[in-house]
Design a protein around this motif. Structure first.
Motif, short mmCIF file in Angstrom:
data_model
loop_
_atom_site.label_atom_id
_atom_site.label_comp_id
_atom_site.label_asym_id
_atom_site.label_seq_id
_atom_site.Cartn_x
_atom_site.Cartn_y
_atom_site.Cartn_z
N VAL A 189 27.88 13.19 28.09
CA VAL A 189 27.77 13.43 29.48
C VAL A 189 29.26 13.56 30.25
O VAL A 189 29.62 14.41 30.75
CB VAL A 189 27.04 12.43 30.27
CG1 VAL A 189 27.18 12.65 31.93
CG2 VAL A 189 25.73 12.27 29.91
N LYS A 190 30.00 12.56 29.57
CA LYS A 190 31.49 12.75 29.95
C LYS A 190 32.23 13.91 29.41
O LYS A 190 32.95 14.49 30.14
CB LYS A 190 32.20 11.43 29.49
CG LYS A 190 31.69 10.06 29.96
CD LYS A 190 32.97 9.02 30.03
CE LYS A 190 32.25 7.86 31.15
NZ LYS A 190 33.40 7.32 31.82
N SER A 191 31.78 14.32 28.47
CA SER A 191 32.28 15.62 27.73
C SER A 191 31.81 16.77 28.68
O SER A 191 32.83 17.73 29.15
CB SER A 191 31.89 15.82 26.42
OG SER A 191 32.27 17.07 25.79
N GLU A 196 36.14 12.70 30.04
CA GLU A 196 36.59 11.46 28.93
C GLU A 196 37.94 11.10 29.44
O GLU A 196 39.08 11.83 29.62
CB GLU A 196 36.95 12.41 27.68
CG GLU A 196 35.55 13.42 27.21
CD GLU A 196 35.69 14.71 27.70
OE1 GLU A 196 36.32 15.27 28.62
OE2 GLU A 196 35.52 15.48 26.87
N GLY A 197 37.78 9.71 29.24
CA GLY A 197 39.20 8.88 29.16
C GLY A 197 39.40 8.53 30.77
O GLY A 197 40.60 8.18 31.20
N LYS A 198 38.51 9.20 31.72
CA LYS A 198 38.83 8.98 33.25
C LYS A 198 37.84 8.10 33.64
O LYS A 198 36.69 7.80 32.97
CB LYS A 198 38.75 10.28 33.70
CG LYS A 198 39.94 11.48 33.41
CD LYS A 198 39.87 12.49 34.17
CE LYS A 198 40.96 13.58 33.60
NZ LYS A 198 40.93 14.80 35.04
N PHE A 199 38.04 7.66 34.88
CA PHE A 199 36.96 6.95 35.75
C PHE A 199 35.86 7.70 36.44
O PHE A 199 36.25 9.00 36.92
CB PHE A 199 37.34 5.98 36.67
CG PHE A 199 38.38 5.08 36.19
CD1 PHE A 199 37.80 3.99 35.32
CD2 PHE A 199 39.92 5.10 36.20
CE1 PHE A 199 38.69 2.78 34.98
CE2 PHE A 199 40.62 4.05 35.65
CZ PHE A 199 40.02 2.88 35.10
N LEU A 200 34.72 7.61 36.21
CA LEU A 200 33.79 8.70 36.81
C LEU A 200 32.99 7.93 37.96
O LEU A 200 32.22 7.14 37.81
CB LEU A 200 32.44 9.24 35.69
CG LEU A 200 31.71 10.21 36.06
CD1 LEU A 200 32.31 11.51 36.35
CD2 LEU A 200 30.50 10.48 35.18
N LEU A 201 33.40 8.80 39.17
CA LEU A 201 32.82 8.17 40.36
C LEU A 201 31.63 9.08 40.90
O LEU A 201 31.96 10.50 40.99
CB LEU A 201 33.80 8.04 41.35
CG LEU A 201 34.62 6.93 41.32
CD1 LEU A 201 35.22 6.52 40.10
CD2 LEU A 201 35.76 6.81 42.56
#
Length: 380
Positions: A189-191, A196-201
């Motif tokens: 999902v992050k990809s 990736e490596g970030k905060f997901l809001l």
């Protein structure tokens, strides 16, 4: 027990009313309780798995997911007489709902209603506050024959009580903790969403004026640059404002359109915070889904949301429309990893207590009470 449900929106429409009623009919089927649903045609592929009568319809201008049908009253009356329900439940105050109210009175069938949407508060966002008095008069007239009027939250209960409504009962919402949980593999999902490596809001909901998405974009733009580089925003949903919002949004905002099922659950699970500025909710189903996913919620201290979020324990409540307070809350939780993790655990534990089965058991008990009281009056 036989139940007839009259509604102007039903699954597979994507909104809180339709999803709640689908949950209810699933429960009725599991409990071997016979039911029929009367609803408008849907804009998406129709559900063939439950007894439903559809009627041609057009979208309602304030809320396109609720559709104005042109039902054949004689056909519905004939169907109802053949079905002979013990109770009619009207869920929305438009044309299908009006048919339900009329037939309940005409055929002397016990009637209950449910109040799902704050149309009065919506009017402010559509530049029509002058219609407020007319709206309340209509709501009073429509719901007056109901033996019970079910409301989703304490806030809505208090609001309607102040407006002079009676026979109110709280009918809250539950959440599917098997679907929504924190344990998905979120790397994919992050990809997919470049986080990736970030905060997901994340925000989930209609992209419409009453959701106060102008505040959301203002918050996204107000976060300090050095922190903003570490943030990816995910806007899940669709609606009349999407094109405008996409044109105004910063580069670190992704619009996904509607997601459902596991795709939606994975998006929640991959998120670090759920940000929900809407102040018009009668409940806030998406807030409960975020909590089930172990995600702290930063929401408006208004409507049904304020009855869900214990500020400081499973999220933070901010004054509606206050960009500075929303921004401060986001920065506070991003900077405080132990607090965020502690809140995430508390979020999940709270959601586990919000069982749909328990909620529907109480609703069926209320149905039974209304039916029994009508029978007592009939044979007294």
């Amino acid at each position: 027990m036989k139940i007839a449900i009259f509604t102007d929106t039903f699954y597979p429409d994507i909104n809180g009313v339709a999803q709640t009623l689908k949950r209810l009919t699933n429960y009725l089927a599991e409990q071997k309780i016979t039911f029929k649903v009367f609803a408008p045609t849907s804009t998406v592929e129709e559900d063939q798995s439950c007894p439903i009568h559809r009627f041609k319809s057009l979208p309602f201008f304030l809320y396109p997911e609720c559709r104005l049908a042109v039902p054949n009253l004689f056909e519905i009356k004939s169907t109802i007489q053949d079905f002979s329900p013990d109770l009619i439940h009207v869920a929305t105050p438009f044309s299908i709902g009006l048919c339900g109210v009329y037939l309940a009175k005409k055929l002397n069938i016990p009637l209950v209603g449910s109040y799902h949407t704050n149309f009065d508060r919506y009017l402010q966002y559509y530049g029509m506050p002058y219609l407020s008095k007319i709206t309340w008069k209509y709501m009073h007239w429509f719901h007056r024959p109901c033996e019970k009027l079910f409301v989703p939250s304490i806030d809505t209960y208090q609001q309607l009580k102040q407006q002079g409504f009676t026979n109110l009962e709280i009918f809250p919402r539950g959440v599917d903790c098997k679907l929504f949980h924190p344990h998905y593999d979120t790397a994919e999902v992050k990809s997919l969403y470049k986080s990736e490596g970030k905060f997901l809001l994340t925000y989930v909901g209609r992209l419409a004026p009453e959701k106060d998405l102008e505040t959301l974009l203002a918050v996204a733009k107000s976060i300090p640059a050095e922190l903003n580089e570490k943030i990816q925003w995910l806007i899940v949903g669709d609606g009349p404002l999407r094109e405008k919002l996409e044109a105004q949004a910063p580069n670190n905002v992704i619009f996904t359109g509607y997601l459902n099922g596991e795709n939606l659950a994975q998006a929640y699970s991959a998120s670090d915070l759920f940000v929900f500025p809407s102040s018009t909710e009668t409940f806030g189903n998406v807030v409960l889904e975020a909590l089930a996913s172990g995600i702290p919620v930063i929401g408006a201290n208004s409507g049904g949301v304020k009855n869900i979020i214990k500020s400081g324990e499973i999220g933070i409540l901010c004054p509606p429309g206050n960009v500075e307070e929303f921004t401060k809350a986001i920065i506070h939780l991003i900077d405080n990893i132990p607090l965020r993790k502690q809140m995430g655990i508390a979020c999940r534990n709270y959601a586990l207590t919000q069982s749909w089965n328990r909620i529907f058991e109480d609703l069926i008990w209320q149905y039974t009470k209304v039916i029994d009281e009508q029978n007592e009056r009939k044979y007294a």
